[in-house]
Structure formats: structure tokens, C-alpha cells
Design a protein around this motif. Structure first.
Motif: not given
Ligand SMILES: Cc1ncc(COP(=O)(O)O)c(C=O)c1O
Length: 511
Positions: A127-128, A448-454
Motif C-alpha cells: 500500500x506504499x 502482511x502490508x507495507x505502508x507509506x507514513x503520512x
């Protein structure tokens, strides 16, 4: 080399001490994330162990062990006597939970955020990134046609600082048809929109110049502005036009742009450039109405500011909102376009539309970056631009389905999140119930997910209360992703330290 004091690092760390793992590991995890996503520069001197432990209220052993782990993983140099400095390991370190990767440099972020080559490890839902796969058949056909056209060009040198004429003509014709009459001499072909922005910065700004940006804004643009030595001047949005209204996730009721704030910032700060994304803004998906476009152009002209309009996402018009290209309101506007979102990021083909004089300046400025674009890509791009609308209906239908699924899933599983309704683009900008964006990003891989921090989307550490969630995945995958976000948030809710931090945390007055 930059130097990072303990208060500055503590601010960036935010609510780092959450979750069950040992404090030194959590501290190391967040510092590593800050280095990888560019919020802490490379070769930055970190605060001394003593200063940081005192400020964070943890034992010196905790900080010593965290720095030790980062050194072991290759993220810190072992400064003997001097302060440890940040770096990127050449090989993927073992046992790291967040983003890892070999590509160095503060411009780590790729289209979504991760560096090229920093795709999510096998099994993680990414999700990044807010990008789509190629619009298949169309791209392939364009390259097949280009291959047959190539022999005619082989006797030439192959260098062309402004780009192949058929492609420039095709792009110019698109603008003319959209209401901004344009000639081929007003177009310069680039290797994507990011390259275009770098050329513009190289030609038009000097170190210490001010560049007005929307807040939040596209992280790689913010990085480019910083890398040019400029100061990004943030102009906040009015708020969240989709939330809190009847049917919180319903249609956008009002414009998100605070035009008065933009006008005031232009008049008071007189920035050299203003960088805006009025067409399905990244990360919010908002669109600026024509009246505001007209006023913005007027205000920029009055302030002597060059308006740089990034139209990379203009074709992702999910609700069929009719707007005029900003370039139609003034010949002084500089527009950036790209095939990355309509067709494929892998094409690396974009353009700049500007006055002929400016195009000549951009062509001269680009030679220190590159000597022109690859011929095959430009031949193929000319076909794609001539039939630009062909792949869009299928692409927009899939995106609409995914957007609807995401908004419903978020409303059902994370009702405490406020979601700004995106009328286009690729992502939704979510307001979290607490400043936990970095903490969520750090623990996300465990779910199980990859994020981009705000905060990657802001200036000075803002947006710890926000998360960009792309709707570029199919609905089934989005369901898994949102359930993972729910579990990650539950984990943070259950952490006593976090609850304390939440109580004390000041509200972030932005967006
Ligand atoms: C607003 C915006 N500008 C520029 C880019 C980069 O585009 P390109 O792949 O053409 O360099 C992106 C990609 O996500 C974007 O969202």
C-alpha cells in the motif's frame, strides 16, 4: 553532512515506543524507517546516546542497543568518538521488519514512495505504491508499431533535447483540443513527470528560493524541491470536504483548496515557483474547480510566481468532473504531463508544456541531466498519445470498483478513520484517530502490508495523523489489506504507552 539534534529526532520518532518487542528494537525500527523513507537524510549525524536517552526518557542502554542494531544492519556508521551518521546498507539486512533495500540516496522514493527496486517483499500487500500495471495490449501494440518506424530514424544521431516531433505534435494536439491552444514548439518530452519537475527546478530556481506547495503534496516533488536547495512553503487545504457531511463518504461538497490561504502565501512569501496538482491531487484525489484555477493563476501572476501544474493524474477522472487545463488561463503557466498513470509508469515518458522561450531554457537546462529521451519510447508514446483515451474506460471502471470497495471497507472496519472522498486519482487520504501513522507503518509488515507514513507527504513532520491508502488493488486484496490495517490499529490501541501518548498528543492542525 547534516546534524540532527535530539529534539528534532524525537519529533520525527513520534509514538515509536509501541508494541510488545523490546524498546531498543522499536527505536531502531523507526529510525530505520525514517532513513529509508527520506525523513532523515543520509549522512546525517544522529544525536549522542546520552542526549537522546534523556530526551526520550529511556535508559542509555536502550539507545546504545538501538544504535548498535542499526550499525549491525548497515544503517549507521560506527563513528568512533564522533556522532554516528546515517547510511543505507549495500545488501538487504537480515531480520528487519520494515522497508529494506539496496538503493542509496535521499531520492529513495519511487512512484508511490519506495525506491525503485524496493518492492514489497514476497507476500506483503503493497500500500506504499499508488501505481497501476500497464494497460496491457495497447502498450504492446504501440511498441510493435514503433519498431517498424525505427529504421527510418536510424541514420540520424538519435539525440534530441526537445523530443521527437510526432510525439510533441500529438501532445500539443491534446492540449489544443482541451481548450489550451498549443504548438509542438511548446512541448518538451521528458522521461516522466518527475524528470520534468527536476528540469524545471534546474532552469528556474536557485538555492534558498521559496517554492509554494500544497500541504499535503506528492513526496517525490517535495524531495526534488529540497534537493534543489529550495525551501518548500506549505499551503494547507481547507479540511476534508468529503468527511463529516451527509454520507461522510459521499460526493465532494466543496473545493478542498483554501484559495485565500494560497493567495495570501503568494502575496506574502512571493515564492519563485508554486507547484500544484489540481487534477486528482496526490494523495487526496481532490480536483480544483475552474473558478479557483482562474483565481490561482491571477494570484501567481500578481506575485511574480511561476505556476507549475502537475497533470500526471488528470486522466484518472473517476467522476467525470469537467475542468479546463490551467494552462488555458495564462500562457505563463508551466504544465507537466505523463503517461505513467494513464498507461504505465514503466514507459518513463512525460512532457513539459510552456511558452516557447521557456521550452528553450528547459532544453538547455536538461543537458546536464541527460541528452534527450530514448527514441523507441518516444515513437511508442506518440501512438499512445494519439489514442490516449483508448485504455481509459477499462482502467477507470476498475478504479471506480476498487474505490467503492475501499471506501466501504474502511467505513465498515475502521469507522473511526475519516476518509476524504477522492473524486479521482489513485488514493484516499485518511485521517487517523491519533498521531500513529509512523507507528502503523513500522508494525504494518507484521500484518502482511507495507505502508507509506503520512509525514512523507508533508513538510516538517506534519501528517502523523494521516495515511494514504491507494485503491489500485482489486477489491479482494483491498479487503485483506483493510483487515490488516484494522489488526495493526488494534495492536496499537492495546499498547498502554500508546494510549498515554494519545492522551497527551496535540492535534495536528492541518489538511
Ligand atoms: C502528482 C505526481 N507527479 C509525478 C509523479 C511521477 O510521475 P512519473 O512516473 O511520470 O515520473 C507521480 C507518480 O505517482 C504523481 O502522482
Amino acid at each position: 553532512m547534516t546534524s540532527l539534534g535530539a529534539p528534532a529526532l524525537a519529533r520525527l520518532l513520534g509514538t515509536w515506543n509501541v508494541g510488545a518487542s523490546p524498546a531498543y528494537r522499536k527505536l531502531a525500527d523507526v529510525v530505520r524507517l525514517l532513513v529509508l523513507d527520506g525523513r532523515v537524510a543520509l549522512d546525517a549525524a544522529l544525536p549522542s546516546e546520552r542526549a537522546l536517552s534523556e530526551l526520550l526518557g529511556v535508559s542509555r542502554t536502550t539507545v546504545t542497543a538501538a544504535y548498535g542494531l542499526l550499525r549491525e544492519q548497515g544503517f549507521l556508521t560506527s563513528g568512533q568518538g564522533s556522532r554516528s551518521r546515517t547510511r543505507i546498507p549495500r545488501t538487504t539486512p537480515a531480520g528487519t521488519t520494515a522497508l529494506t533495500g539496496p538503493t542509496p540516496g535521499p531520492a529513495l522514493a519511487g512512484p508511490g514512495l519506495a525506491a525503485p527496486g524496493l518492492a514489497a517483499p514476497e507476500g506483503l500487500i503493497d500500500l506504499a505504491y499508488a501505481s497501476l500495471p500497464a494497460s496491457g495490449e495497447v502498450v504492446h501494440r504501440a511498441f510493435a508499431a514503433a519498431l517498424t518506424e525505427l529504421p527510418a530514424l536510424l541514420p540520424g544521431f538519435g539525440y534530441d533535447a526537445v523530443g521527437l516531433l510526432p510525439l510533441r505534435e500529438a501532445v500539443a494536439a491534446r492540449y489544443t483540443a482541451a481548450g489550451a491552444p498549443t504548438t509542438a514548439d511548446q512541448i518538451l518530452v521528458t522521461s516522466g513527470a518527475q524528470h520534468a519537475l527536476n528540469i524545471i527546478l534546474r532552469a528556474l530556481v536557485g538555492r534558498h528560493d521559496r517554492v509554494l506547495v500544497e500541504h499535503p503534496s506528492y513526496p517525490n516533488a517535495l524531495d526534488a524541491i529540497r534537493a534543489a536547495g529550495c525551501r518548500a512553503v506549505p499551503a494547507a487545504f481547507t479540511g476534508n470536504p468529503g468527511a463529516g457531511t451527509d454520507g461522510a463518504r459521499g460526493r465532494q461538497a466543496a473545493s478542498a483548496w483554501d484559495l485565500e490561504a494560497l493567495q495570501a502565501a503568494l502575496m506574502q512569501q512571493r515564492p519563485r515557483l508554486a507547484y500544484v496538482v489540481p487534477d486528482f491531487h496526490n494523495p487526496t484525489g481532490h480536483v480544483m474547480p475552474d473558478l479557483q484555477r482562474r483565481h490561482l493563476v491571477r494570484a501567481a501572476t500578481a506575485a511574480g510566481t511561476t505556476l507549475v501544474v502537475d497533470e500526471t493524474l488528470r486522466e484518472l477522472n473517476l467522476d467525470g468532473v469537467e475542468t479546463t487545463p490551467v494552462a488555458a488561463f495564462s500562457p505563463a503557466v508551466v504544465t507537466v504531463g505523463s503517461l505513467s498513470k494513464s498507461h504505465w509508469g514503466g514507459l518513463r515518458t512525460g512532457w513539459i508544456r510552456a511558452s516557447e522561450d521557456l521550452i528553450q531554457r528547459f532544453a538547455a537546462a536538461r543537458t546536464s541531466l541527460d541528452l534527450g529521451g530514448p527514441v523507441m519510447e518516444q515513437l511508442a508514446a506518440a501512438h499512445l498519445v494519439r489514442a490516449l483515451d483508448e485504455p481509459l474506460p477499462a482502467r477507470l471502471t476498475a478504479l471506480r470498483d476498487s474505490r467503492a470497495a475501499l471506501l466501504e471497507l474502511l467505513a465498515g472496519h475502521l469507522p473511526e478513520w475519516e476518509v476524504a472522498y477522492p473524486s479521482g486519482g489513485l488514493s484516499a487520504w485518511c485521517r487517523l484517530p491519533a498521531p500513529i501513522s509512523t507507528a502503523l507503518t513500522v508494525i504494518a509488515p507484521e500484518f502482511g502490508i507495507r505502508l507509506a507514513a503520512g509525514p512523507r507527504f508533508g513538510v516538517g513532520g506534519a501528517f502523523e495523523r494521516y495515511l494514504r491508502v491507494p485503491f489500485t488493488l482489486p477489491p479482494e486484496k483491498l479487503e485483506t489489506a483493510v483487515l490488516a490495517l484494522r489488526s495493526a490499529q488494534d495492536r496499537l490501541d492495546a499498547a498502554p504507552q500508546l494510549r498515554r501518548t494519545l492522551r497527551d498528543a496535540p492535534a495536528v492542525a492541518i489538511a
